[in-house]
Design a protein around this motif. Structure first.
Motif, short mmCIF file in Angstrom:
data_model
loop_
_atom_site.label_atom_id
_atom_site.label_comp_id
_atom_site.label_asym_id
_atom_site.label_seq_id
_atom_site.Cartn_x
_atom_site.Cartn_y
_atom_site.Cartn_z
N ASP A 181 94.04 78.02 -15.84
CA ASP A 181 93.84 76.67 -15.31
C ASP A 181 94.64 75.71 -16.18
O ASP A 181 94.11 74.73 -16.69
N TRP A 182 95.93 75.98 -16.33
CA TRP A 182 96.75 75.29 -17.32
C TRP A 182 96.87 73.79 -17.07
O TRP A 182 96.94 73.01 -18.02
N LYS A 183 96.88 73.36 -15.80
CA LYS A 183 97.03 71.93 -15.54
C LYS A 183 95.84 71.14 -16.10
O LYS A 183 96.02 70.13 -16.78
N ASN A 184 94.63 71.59 -15.77
CA ASN A 184 93.44 70.88 -16.25
C ASN A 184 93.29 70.99 -17.76
O ASN A 184 92.91 70.03 -18.44
N GLU A 185 93.59 72.18 -18.30
CA GLU A 185 93.44 72.40 -19.74
C GLU A 185 94.40 71.51 -20.54
O GLU A 185 94.02 70.89 -21.54
N THR A 186 95.67 71.48 -20.12
CA THR A 186 96.64 70.66 -20.85
C THR A 186 96.36 69.17 -20.66
O THR A 186 96.53 68.39 -21.60
N ASN A 187 95.91 68.79 -19.48
CA ASN A 187 95.57 67.38 -19.25
C ASN A 187 94.40 66.96 -20.14
O ASN A 187 94.38 65.84 -20.68
N HIS A 188 93.45 67.88 -20.32
CA HIS A 188 92.30 67.62 -21.19
C HIS A 188 92.75 67.40 -22.63
O HIS A 188 92.29 66.47 -23.31
N LEU A 189 93.68 68.24 -23.09
CA LEU A 189 94.19 68.10 -24.45
C LEU A 189 94.97 66.79 -24.63
O LEU A 189 94.84 66.11 -25.64
N ILE A 190 95.78 66.44 -23.62
CA ILE A 190 96.56 65.21 -23.69
C ILE A 190 95.63 63.99 -23.75
O ILE A 190 95.89 63.03 -24.49
N ASN A 191 94.54 64.03 -23.00
CA ASN A 191 93.56 62.93 -23.04
C ASN A 191 92.93 62.82 -24.43
O ASN A 191 92.69 61.71 -24.93
N LYS A 192 92.68 63.96 -25.08
CA LYS A 192 92.13 63.95 -26.43
C LYS A 192 93.13 63.34 -27.41
O LYS A 192 92.75 62.57 -28.31
N ILE A 193 94.40 63.71 -27.25
CA ILE A 193 95.44 63.15 -28.13
C ILE A 193 95.50 61.64 -27.96
O ILE A 193 95.59 60.89 -28.93
N ALA A 194 95.44 61.19 -26.69
CA ALA A 194 95.51 59.76 -26.41
C ALA A 194 94.35 59.00 -27.04
O ALA A 194 94.51 57.88 -27.52
N ARG A 195 93.17 59.64 -27.05
CA ARG A 195 92.00 58.99 -27.68
C ARG A 195 92.24 58.78 -29.16
O ARG A 195 91.82 57.78 -29.73
N GLN A 196 92.92 59.75 -29.80
CA GLN A 196 93.24 59.61 -31.22
C GLN A 196 94.24 58.48 -31.46
O GLN A 196 94.31 57.92 -32.55
N GLN A 197 95.02 58.14 -30.42
CA GLN A 197 96.04 57.10 -30.56
C GLN A 197 95.61 55.76 -29.95
O GLN A 197 96.44 54.89 -29.72
N GLY A 198 94.32 55.60 -29.69
CA GLY A 198 93.81 54.33 -29.19
C GLY A 198 93.37 54.33 -27.75
O GLY A 198 92.82 53.35 -27.25
N ASN A 199 93.64 55.45 -27.04
CA ASN A 199 93.18 55.61 -25.65
C ASN A 199 93.65 54.51 -24.72
O ASN A 199 92.94 54.07 -23.81
N THR A 200 94.88 54.03 -24.93
CA THR A 200 95.45 53.01 -24.06
C THR A 200 96.43 53.65 -23.08
O THR A 200 96.84 54.80 -23.24
#
Length: 253
Positions: A153-172
């Motif tokens: 389920d690579w699309k959902n898994e990678t999207n989940h990780l990218i969202n986590k990265i974005a949260r570390q960078q301010g979630n904007t």
């Protein structure tokens, strides 16, 4: 215990590992300087996790080559795990055993007085070590989960990780766009492709097949990646590397 990789102590009692000694044990084919530079991108900071050594530097490892690095044992353990092979697992277990032996030695040689001060210091040391161990275990578990992400389920898994990265960078919105742009740029470079050109071609084909404007507007570079098995593998690897580099586990403690 057989010494697989030499370790050394600095003046503060910290356990240090030579980058070159670890590189040699792991049997890395890549040149040391290139390998260490790539490993350093996983969130390690100079003068915190490692110290650069040169001919003019103080050499805690004795006579060393011109370029070397004194790594903390925590950094050495993480880098060993990132190799994803048996040598890496062996090195990590070895460093854990060295660390445990050192901690036990510290407890055995505690000789403070008066008695109440000794127990107070001992309890503080144990509490500090327990907290550090829990934080490190959490970090190791998180990295293991990232590495284990499969293609199922690579699309959902990678999207989940990218969202986590974005949260570390301010979630904007800007954080999300910047991260995705950087990831796509790496896919272009490693895959030897241009996702933008492929996206244009994909939309053109879909338009000729009668796709609506609404459907065309929703097509993106992930859709392009999904049509190429090699690009999927490259994309997943890059997203995992970004997740580790930006420390997606940091919001867990």
């Amino acid at each position: 215990m057989k010494e697989l990789i030499p370790t050394h102590r600095d003046n503060n009692g910290n356990i240090l590992v030579s980058g070159r000694d670890l590189h040699k044990f792991l049997e890395v084919r890549e040149k040391y300087t290139q390998w260490f530079e790539r490993m350093s991108e996983y969130g390690f900071a100079e003068n915190v996790d490692f110290t650069s050594l040169s001919e003019k530097s103080e050499k805690p490892f004795g006579g060393r080559p011109t370029v070397d690095h004194a790594m903390t044992i925590d950094m050495a353990k993480e880098i060993s795990m990132l190799q994803r092979n048996e040598k890496g697992k062996q090195a990590r277990k070895y460093f854990i055993s060295i660390e445990n032996k050192y901690k036990q030695s510290q407890l055995d040689t505690t000789n403070l007085s008066p008695e109440l001060q000794m127990f107070n210091g001992l309890f503080k040391a144990l509490a500090k070590n327990e907290l550090a161990t829990k934080q490190l275990d959490s970090k190791v578990d998180s990295i293991s989960e990232i590495v284990a992400v499969s293609t199922k389920d690579w699309k959902n898994e990678t999207n989940h990780l990218i969202n986590k990265i974005a949260r570390q960078q301010g979630n904007t919105g800007d954080a999300h766009r910047t991260i995705r742009t950087d990831i796509y740029a790496d896919v272009d470079r490693r895959g030897g492709v241009s996702l933008n050109i492929r996206l244009t071609n994909l939309k053109r084909r879909m338009a000729l097949e009668g796709a609506s404007k609404t459907k065309l507007s929703k097509v993106n570079r992930v859709d392009v990646i999904s049509q190429d098995k090699k690009l999927i593998e490259i994309y997943m690897a890059i997203v995992k590397e970004f997740a580790i580099k930006y420390g997606v586990w940091k919001d867990q403690y």
